[in-house]
Design a protein around this motif. Structure first.
Motif, PDB file in Angstrom:
ATOM      1  N   GLN A  31      34.595  30.807  38.365  1.00  0.00           N
ATOM      2  CA  GLN A  31      34.744  31.941  39.275  1.00  0.00           C
ATOM      3  C   GLN A  31      33.607  32.047  40.288  1.00  0.00           C
ATOM      4  OE1 GLN A  31      37.552  33.906  39.347  1.00  0.00           O
ATOM      5  NE2 GLN A  31      38.251  32.363  37.877  1.00  0.00           N
ATOM      6  N   PHE A  64      35.425  40.687  34.420  1.00  0.00           N
ATOM      7  CA  PHE A  64      35.761  40.366  35.797  1.00  0.00           C
ATOM      8  C   PHE A  64      34.550  39.693  36.422  1.00  0.00           C
ATOM      9  CE2 PHE A  64      35.688  41.598  40.338  1.00  0.00           C
ATOM     10  CZ  PHE A  64      36.844  40.940  40.753  1.00  0.00           C
ATOM     11  N   VAL A  65      34.761  38.603  37.157  1.00  0.00           N
ATOM     12  CA  VAL A  65      33.667  37.873  37.789  1.00  0.00           C
ATOM     13  C   VAL A  65      33.910  37.807  39.289  1.00  0.00           C
ATOM     14  CG1 VAL A  65      32.421  35.680  37.953  1.00  0.00           C
ATOM     15  CG2 VAL A  65      33.271  36.471  35.732  1.00  0.00           C
ATOM     16  N   SER A  66      32.909  38.221  40.065  1.00  0.00           N
ATOM     17  CA  SER A  66      32.971  38.116  41.525  1.00  0.00           C
ATOM     18  C   SER A  66      31.572  37.809  42.036  1.00  0.00           C
ATOM     19  CB  SER A  66      33.501  39.423  42.138  1.00  0.00           C
ATOM     20  OG  SER A  66      33.520  39.325  43.561  1.00  0.00           O
ATOM     21  N   THR A  99      26.942  43.925  35.164  1.00  0.00           N
ATOM     22  CA  THR A  99      26.824  43.980  36.626  1.00  0.00           C
ATOM     23  C   THR A  99      26.363  42.646  37.211  1.00  0.00           C
ATOM     24  OG1 THR A  99      24.660  45.000  36.197  1.00  0.00           O
ATOM     25  CG2 THR A  99      26.435  46.446  36.917  1.00  0.00           C
ATOM     26  N   TYR A 109      27.793  39.915  36.731  1.00  0.00           N
ATOM     27  CA  TYR A 109      29.016  39.194  37.079  1.00  0.00           C
ATOM     28  C   TYR A 109      29.639  39.660  38.388  1.00  0.00           C
ATOM     29  CZ  TYR A 109      29.075  37.355  32.285  1.00  0.00           C
ATOM     30  OH  TYR A 109      28.766  36.727  31.101  1.00  0.00           O
ATOM     31  N   THR A 110      29.153  40.770  38.918  1.00  0.00           N
ATOM     32  CA  THR A 110      29.765  41.311  40.151  1.00  0.00           C
ATOM     33  C   THR A 110      28.722  41.579  41.226  1.00  0.00           C
ATOM     34  OG1 THR A 110      29.653  43.535  39.189  1.00  0.00           O
ATOM     35  CG2 THR A 110      31.727  42.327  38.928  1.00  0.00           C
ATOM     36  N   CYS A 111      27.623  40.860  41.184  1.00  0.00           N
ATOM     37  CA  CYS A 111      26.572  41.029  42.191  1.00  0.00           C
ATOM     38  C   CYS A 111      26.945  40.196  43.419  1.00  0.00           C
ATOM     39  CB  CYS A 111      25.222  40.598  41.624  1.00  0.00           C
ATOM     40  SG  CYS A 111      23.840  40.905  42.735  1.00  0.00           S
ATOM     41  N   ALA A 112      27.494  40.828  44.425  1.00  0.00           N
ATOM     42  CA  ALA A 112      28.079  40.126  45.563  1.00  0.00           C
ATOM     43  C   ALA A 112      27.060  39.384  46.414  1.00  0.00           C
ATOM     44  CB  ALA A 112      28.857  41.116  46.432  1.00  0.00           C
TER      45      ALA A 112
END
Length: 470
Positions: free
Chosen positions: A210, A182-184, A160, A162-165
């Motif tokens: 990313q 996936f990275v965001s 998680t 990698y996706t902590c906006a």
């Protein structure tokens, strides 16, 4: 209360130092009657929470609950956690406290989570992983985790992360990052990874590429990581620091490729990497260089090694437009060896130079200074590094220093001949030198200091030069 920048936070913290002192006074007294009508308690919750967040670890924030009824539950509203698991008698209490705190105000954003984890026994990875996962799902902005336990590097981070906006800064030390599926990370601006283990050799490269707004990146490499070629590609990166333990004595054909067209600050401190490739360096303003291209100990520069020569040439050209530079004598040694087969590029924009010398190996300076036609300020410092044997040095200066105005020699002088040779070099070859600053060693006796002062009254090329002895 909303802060628009880090400088705003610093300014507020400075203004409210008396407030923090007053809070600790109240905590010591622990009497409600002493705080009745106190102006601190009349401040709004939002301001008090920000002050506590910026200035106190969580264990001290919780202690403020004894001040009065007004403060009893205020700590629960502070949007951050700064914890050390050793502050808790048992590991389960530590985890329970984190769960309890995160269960409060679940709809609000968590500004900061800072954790130092130290466990003598086998750490409970699952519980720590769950805590960090919970933090990452709470719209956290700043995460700083240090694993100082027996099983350092084995503590895995949750996917998680990698996706902590909402994440703005991520600082991890001695942990393991999994392979990203996936990275965001659309808001991440600061990333510091110190001795971090990566589950896959491409994990770090993927993570960097990313992060669309990444501005500051610090990587502290482990001597045992498996990354042979690291490519740092970022269209937004402004500051990049790459560090490694330079005393390992390992011979490794490692490669570092930096492709960051907006990069302004670069620091490289790694003696193991053999090839540095710096692409698109047009924006570079400041550089701090301590590299030897893996030419350490018995390894020597070979003029017939054309790939190595071409790589060094391109790297030196890549940093040749900087205005501010720090360079070590170990790097100067390699630069000098290279200069015997090819001329160094001109560093025409360089106005400030700091040279960290090993011992008294200052004789390498002239060959470099002659390629700095607009240098105004020079600081000569000192560091401890193992020197290479059989190093050939210049016997005398090769040029006049036409632009140099200020020189500071930080190493305390003992009056040795080679020290005075360095002082004489600047005084006799600097046309417009305004100030030369020196410092005598504390071990010198009074009469020795007098002799040394008389000795530095030597002829100087600049009639306006002042010699300042600290």
């Amino acid at each position: 209360m909303c802060f628009r920048s880090g400088s705003d936070k610093t300014h507020l913290s400075e203004l409210l130092i008396p407030l923090i002192d007053s809070i600790f006074v109240l905590m010591d007294e622990e009497r409600e009657k002493r705080v009745r009508g106190d102006w601190i308690s009349n401040l709004p919750d939002s301001l008090l929470c920000q002050v506590l967040l910026l200035n106190l670890p969580t264990k001290d924030v919780v202690k403020t609950s004894v001040l009065s009824h007004r403060w009893r539950n205020l700590w629960k509203c502070v949007p951050g956690l700064e914890l050390d698991n050793r502050d808790f008698a048992q590991h389960n209490r530590f985890v329970s406290f984190v769960d309890y705190f995160l269960g409060l105000n679940t709809e609000s954003c968590l500004h900061r989570f800072k954790l130092k984890y130290d466990c003598d026994d086998e750490p409970e990875f699952g519980l720590i992983n769950r805590c960090i996962h919970s933090v990452a799902t709470r719209k956290v902005k700043h995460i700083d985790v240090l694993d100082d336990s027996y099983g350092s590097w084995d503590l895995p981070m949750p996917l998680t992360l990698y996706t902590c906006a909402t994440l703005v800064s991520l600082k991890l030390t001695r942990l393991t990052l999994p392979s990203p599926k996936f990275v965001s990370l659309p808001c991440l601006k600061v990333m510091k990874l110190v001795v971090v283990n990566f589950a896959h050799v491409m994990a770090l490269e993927t993570l960097i590429s990313q992060c669309p707004v990444l501005e500051s990146l610090v990587i502290g490499r482990s001597f045992c990581d498996d990354i042979q070629v690291l490519r740092v590609r970022s269209m937004s990166l402004l500051k990049f620091v790459h560090l490694a333990n330079t005393s390992e004595g390992l011979y490794e054909d490692l490669v570092l490729v930096i492709d960051a067209p907006r990069l302004e600050y670069l620091r490289l401190c790694d003696h193991r990497i053999a090839n540095f490739v710096l692409n698109n360096p047009a924006s570079l303003v400041e550089a701090d260089i301590d590299i030897v291209f893996n030419l350490i100990f018995e390894a020597k520069f070979d003029p017939n090694d054309l790939p190595k020569r071409n790589m060094i040439r391109k790297f030196l050209r890549g940093i040749s437009d900087v205005k501010d530079m720090t360079i070590t004598s170990t790097t100067l040694e390699v630069t000098y060896d290279y200069s015997r087969c090819e001329r160094l590029p001109f560093f025409r924009n360089l106005s400030f130079l700091r040279v960290e010398l090993c011992g008294y190996r200052w004789e390498m300076l002239p060959i470099f200074l002659e390629r700095c036609p607009n240098l105004k300020s020079l600081v000569v410092g000192s560091i401890n590094h193992r020197e290479k044997e059989g190093f050939n040095i210049l016997s005398k200066p090769r040029c006049f220093l036409s632009s140099l105005e200020y020189v500071k020699i930080e190493r305390p002088l003992k009056g040795e001949a080679r020290e005075m040779k360095l002082v004489s070099y600047f005084l006799e070859n600097s046309k417009i030198l305004k100030k030369l600053t020196l410092r005598f060693d504390d071990s010198l006796k009074k009469e020795e200091s007098v002799i040394l002062r008389e000795h530095i009254a030597i002829p100087r090329l600049s009639s306006s030069c002042q010699v300042i002895v600290l």
